[in-house]
Design a protein around this motif. Structure first.
Motif, mmCIF file in Angstrom:
data_model
loop_
_atom_site.group_PDB
_atom_site.id
_atom_site.type_symbol
_atom_site.label_atom_id
_atom_site.label_comp_id
_atom_site.label_asym_id
_atom_site.label_seq_id
_atom_site.Cartn_x
_atom_site.Cartn_y
_atom_site.Cartn_z
ATOM 1 N N THR A 56 0.835 -1.195 0.000
ATOM 2 C CA THR A 56 0.000 0.000 0.000
ATOM 3 C C THR A 56 0.871 1.246 0.000
ATOM 4 O O THR A 56 1.928 1.258 0.620
ATOM 5 C CB THR A 56 -0.902 0.012 1.252
ATOM 6 O OG1 THR A 56 -1.709 -1.160 1.236
ATOM 7 C CG2 THR A 56 -1.780 1.228 1.297
ATOM 8 N N ALA A 57 0.400 2.283 -0.684
ATOM 9 C CA ALA A 57 1.061 3.593 -0.655
ATOM 10 C C ALA A 57 -0.010 4.632 -0.340
ATOM 11 O O ALA A 57 -0.917 4.848 -1.140
ATOM 12 C CB ALA A 57 1.715 3.904 -1.990
ATOM 13 N N TYR A 58 0.059 5.216 0.826
ATOM 14 C CA TYR A 58 -0.927 6.218 1.231
ATOM 15 C C TYR A 58 -0.630 7.561 0.589
ATOM 16 O O TYR A 58 0.521 7.918 0.344
ATOM 17 C CB TYR A 58 -0.963 6.357 2.753
ATOM 18 C CG TYR A 58 -1.590 5.165 3.413
ATOM 19 C CD1 TYR A 58 -2.963 4.978 3.380
ATOM 20 C CD2 TYR A 58 -0.808 4.201 4.035
ATOM 21 C CE1 TYR A 58 -3.546 3.863 3.969
ATOM 22 C CE2 TYR A 58 -1.380 3.089 4.620
ATOM 23 C CZ TYR A 58 -2.755 2.924 4.579
ATOM 24 O OH TYR A 58 -3.316 1.824 5.147
ATOM 25 N N ASN A 59 -1.675 8.302 0.325
ATOM 26 C CA ASN A 59 -1.557 9.616 -0.289
ATOM 27 C C ASN A 59 -1.220 10.647 0.791
ATOM 28 O O ASN A 59 -2.081 11.358 1.288
ATOM 29 C CB ASN A 59 -2.874 9.968 -0.997
ATOM 30 C CG ASN A 59 -2.739 11.176 -1.878
ATOM 31 O OD1 ASN A 59 -1.636 11.624 -2.166
ATOM 32 N ND2 ASN A 59 -3.862 11.720 -2.305
ATOM 33 N N LEU A 63 4.369 9.855 -0.182
ATOM 34 C CA LEU A 63 3.918 9.129 -1.373
ATOM 35 C C LEU A 63 4.982 9.042 -2.462
ATOM 36 O O LEU A 63 5.230 7.957 -2.997
ATOM 37 C CB LEU A 63 2.640 9.756 -1.933
ATOM 38 C CG LEU A 63 2.069 9.084 -3.186
ATOM 39 C CD1 LEU A 63 1.723 7.622 -2.909
ATOM 40 C CD2 LEU A 63 0.852 9.837 -3.689
ATOM 41 N N LYS A 64 5.624 10.132 -2.804
ATOM 42 C CA LYS A 64 6.626 10.105 -3.876
ATOM 43 C C LYS A 64 7.793 9.183 -3.531
ATOM 44 O O LYS A 64 8.260 8.426 -4.377
ATOM 45 C CB LYS A 64 7.123 11.511 -4.190
ATOM 46 C CG LYS A 64 6.102 12.352 -4.913
ATOM 47 C CD LYS A 64 6.651 13.717 -5.245
ATOM 48 C CE LYS A 64 5.575 14.546 -5.935
ATOM 49 N NZ LYS A 64 6.053 15.882 -6.271
ATOM 50 N N ALA A 65 8.246 9.222 -2.295
ATOM 51 C CA ALA A 65 9.355 8.362 -1.877
ATOM 52 C C ALA A 65 8.944 6.896 -1.890
ATOM 53 O O ALA A 65 9.712 6.030 -2.324
ATOM 54 C CB ALA A 65 9.851 8.764 -0.485
ATOM 55 N N LEU A 69 10.414 3.803 -4.128
ATOM 56 C CA LEU A 69 10.879 2.568 -3.493
ATOM 57 C C LEU A 69 10.238 1.352 -4.145
ATOM 58 O O LEU A 69 10.927 0.390 -4.500
ATOM 59 C CB LEU A 69 10.560 2.590 -1.991
ATOM 60 C CG LEU A 69 10.883 1.308 -1.231
ATOM 61 C CD1 LEU A 69 12.384 1.074 -1.170
ATOM 62 C CD2 LEU A 69 10.281 1.358 0.169
ATOM 63 N N TYR A 70 8.917 1.403 -4.304
ATOM 64 C CA TYR A 70 8.214 0.261 -4.896
ATOM 65 C C TYR A 70 8.637 0.030 -6.341
ATOM 66 O O TYR A 70 8.954 -1.094 -6.735
ATOM 67 C CB TYR A 70 6.708 0.460 -4.817
ATOM 68 C CG TYR A 70 6.120 0.404 -3.416
ATOM 69 C CD1 TYR A 70 6.806 -0.166 -2.356
ATOM 70 C CD2 TYR A 70 4.861 0.922 -3.158
ATOM 71 C CE1 TYR A 70 6.265 -0.213 -1.089
ATOM 72 C CE2 TYR A 70 4.299 0.869 -1.888
ATOM 73 C CZ TYR A 70 5.002 0.302 -0.860
ATOM 74 O OH TYR A 70 4.460 0.248 0.394
#
Length: 86
Positions: A56-59, A63-65, A69-70
């Motif tokens: 998951t990537a929260y807003n 988020l950009k980092a 990474l992903y």
């Protein structure tokens, strides 16, 4: 506890067995440890025989980092979630 990362195994979809992240949190003063947790989590999931891993990537301000990474670790965006507060 200064940090945690955990996931759950999901079976039965066309993707076969995969893992989905449930929580990933590190206390602000120890944020560098998050990368170590992430690397160990990836390794553990891979060794468990899973065909894939959903993260998951929260807003938020990270988020950009997190996207970098992903993407740098071979992930691709597959879904967006929306949340409503009551």
């Amino acid at each position: 506890v200064i940090g945690i990362i955990a996931g759950k195994f999901i079976e039965g979809f066309s993707m076969g067995r995969f893992c989905e992240e449930v929580i990933w949190y590190v206390e602000p003063e120890h944020r560098g440890i998050g990368l170590i947790l992430f690397d160990r989590f990836l390794s553990s999931v891979h060794k468990s025989g899973c065909k894939g891993l959903a993260m998951t990537a929260y807003n938020n301000e990270y988020l950009k980092a997190v996207d970098r990474l992903y993407i740098n670790n071979g992930f691709r965006e597959i879904e967006r979630k929306y949340y409503k507060t009551f």
